[in-house]
Design an enzyme around this catalytic site. Sequence first.
Site, mmCIF file in Angstrom:
data_model
loop_
_atom_site.group_PDB
_atom_site.id
_atom_site.type_symbol
_atom_site.label_atom_id
_atom_site.label_comp_id
_atom_site.label_asym_id
_atom_site.label_seq_id
_atom_site.Cartn_x
_atom_site.Cartn_y
_atom_site.Cartn_z
ATOM 1 N N SER A 405 0.991 -1.156 0.172
ATOM 2 C CA SER A 405 0.019 -0.079 -0.076
ATOM 3 C C SER A 405 0.588 1.196 0.173
ATOM 4 O O SER A 405 0.248 2.226 -0.164
ATOM 5 C CB SER A 405 -1.073 0.062 1.267
ATOM 6 N N HIS A 426 -2.809 -2.790 -5.686
ATOM 7 C CA HIS A 426 -3.299 -2.213 -4.466
ATOM 8 C C HIS A 426 -4.606 -2.390 -4.090
ATOM 9 O O HIS A 426 -5.467 -1.680 -4.756
ATOM 10 C CB HIS A 426 -2.832 -0.882 -4.086
ATOM 11 N N GLU A 438 -5.898 -0.062 -7.138
ATOM 12 C CA GLU A 438 -4.906 0.994 -7.565
ATOM 13 C C GLU A 438 -3.814 -0.008 -8.287
ATOM 14 O O GLU A 438 -3.521 -0.907 -7.659
ATOM 15 C CB GLU A 438 -4.132 1.756 -6.538
ATOM 16 N N ASN A 476 -3.738 6.496 -0.481
ATOM 17 C CA ASN A 476 -3.033 6.631 0.981
ATOM 18 C C ASN A 476 -2.191 8.151 1.092
ATOM 19 O O ASN A 476 -2.023 8.559 2.158
ATOM 20 C CB ASN A 476 -2.456 5.618 1.077
#
Length: 698
Positions: A405, A426, A438, A476
């Site tokens: 991540s 991800h 992702e 993130n």
Amino acid sequence: MTEVIGYEVIGDIAVLAANNPPVNALGHAVRQGLADGIARAEADGVKAVLIYGEGRTFFAGADIREFGKPPKEPFLPDLCTRIESSPLIVVSALHGTALGGGLEIALGSHYRIAVPSARMGLPEVLIGVMPGAGGTQRLPRLVGIDASTDIITSGRQIKADEALSLGIIDRVEDGAPRDIGLAYARELIDSGAGRRPVSEMAAPEAVDFDALYESVLKKARGQIAPATAVRGIQACCELPFDQGMKRERELFMELMASDQRQGLIHAFFAEREVGKLPELKGVEPRTLASIGVIGGGTMGAGIATAALLAGLPVVMLEMTPEAAQAAKERIAKNLGGALKRGKISQEQFEQLTEKALTLATEYDALSDVDLVIEAVFEEMGVKKQVFGKLDAVCKQGAVLASNTSYLDVNEIAACTARPADVIGLHFFSPAHVMKLLEIVVADKTAPDVVATGFALGKMLGKVSVRAGVCDGFIGNRILSTYRTAADHMVLDGASPYQIDKALEAFGFAMGPYAVADLAGLDIGWAVRKRKRAEGLHPKARDASYADKLCEDGHFGQKTGKGYYDYAAGAKARVPNEEVMPLIEAERAEQGITPRDFTDEEIVRRYMAAMVNEAAKVVGEGIARRPLDVDVTLLYGYGFPRYRGGPLKWADMQGLPALLDDIRRYAQEDDYFWQPAPLLEKLVAEGRSFDDLNKEDAA
Ligand code: COA
């Protein structure tokens, strides 16, 4: 006569065949063609008219691309009324998805027949409007208030058998829509059936519409379209048909002018654009017939579940037979959910858990799979070991994917002899539920490996977004920034509870502190420790009150306490009384005099931080287009869909005012609030983020 509506006379039936691929949207030419077709049929002296769609569907709705532009006659409501008032018998034969204006055309017809696989509905609220061509006036006359309120305010699609039992359609029959429609029209003529205009049927008795409005409004969490549509149904019950139609139009136009409509339509097109990348034009994905998953924890088991449900055989690799068995149990539990919801049969459940899933403890078991995803511990050393082994055992051409991540996928790729085959995939937890994927493209990733990532996303029913390599990728990384903005506000005087409440009122499914409790406070703790170990910038603000919560064993929902106390259940949202004293002690220690924040300021700062970081992410090419960021936040971070995504929201707010705010905040903290160069550039040029989306599409 326009060619998008074909005209043909068969015996005494005129056939109007829509031919406007891909979905027979009711654009201007189609509406004109239908109006002309009805007039021509009347002039030709036939007895009945059949309307159906060529290709994959009956009309799937108004042409959304025309929304926001000046409407051109014939307008859809007038067309439906024109069809209904024809002296001929009008039959619609439905297949595919008869949605929105499509269903309204069918409701304007006198009889409706559908193939068993047809689905229908009035999904307008999902794009921020409401039925505007008689849907709220005709449907309640056919199915009553309860069913029409459910259908119109949810926007859900109804299967043919349910539509038949509700009375939306008259008949379900197998066959080509043209054939079943012709046979039905023939039968109606032969039996001497008459016209049957829905508008002439009695409207249902009125109910307490104010109460209904309030309950729908509450359920829609800030979205106005569903409740506004209730007022349309009310008009059906309280006004004569013509006036009801007028009222419906007024309400429809109000919604058409709303920001929410713009936001939702942006979301609709953005999620379709997101997979269209110039770099993938003409690039074929590699074969994808089996996958391997390394690590059967929550994430790995979720990925395996999603793959199995998509029909891909999975090899699950774990360190020990016991761990492999535990992984299998997790997967079986996930699949059990699908079984319970009727998504798979008992037989499929057994096939998936016993045949399609293979457990393994040796890397050799992965030698034949087309793609491997590792979901092991998030640490570079561990990942490198895994990729080293994959490099040794996987067949040539296999795609090697990391579910990291935030780690550097370039560094992971570099420890193999085949960096072109390495990619980041991800997933978001739980991976068999969350829609976002992702796809992290490293410097050397081959285009057909990227295409394979997108192909996998499609197979698994995900919305896939391309991201470049950086700490946290798109989602993130932006999350980390807006969370920091919230943490700063807590230090300066806002409570986590006020922040959660303000952001939930803005439309987020959950505020950031409730989310942190759900995800586990240990995750943020680990990130803070890592960042401190890497060395914080001298101007970066830091706080340790959340560490103290963790040191006391409070990791959020899973331990029963975090920012909230879960003794009374997650819904009760009782603040953990240990939290505020910790925050107050921290403020005192840092010499901060707390000040009041309004909810408005909280939202403004939080959103400014989000938009500013998002602009950096786009400016640096981590996200290719603003819409990639919007889709990421919508599908992975609970951003309210009716606001379109952070960058669509920013456009609608006005970028100059937002930049002014950021510059003002920078006077307090010029380290955190550094304006994004792209935001400054857009403001200087008087352009918007959406201009960049369009530039890319052109
Ligand atoms: N107006 C204009 N274009 C539309 C459209 C509409 N109502 N509905 C779909 N399209 C376009 C899509 O943008 C897509 O275009 P693209 O290929 O350039 O990306 C194409 O038609 C195919 O749609 P897609 O969603 O990819 O296909 P699908 O088979 O998965 O789904 C539908 C088809 C019709 C179920 C889905 O597109 C849908 O829900 N459309 C909206 C329906 C609606 O809200 N109608 C009410 C409007 S009043």
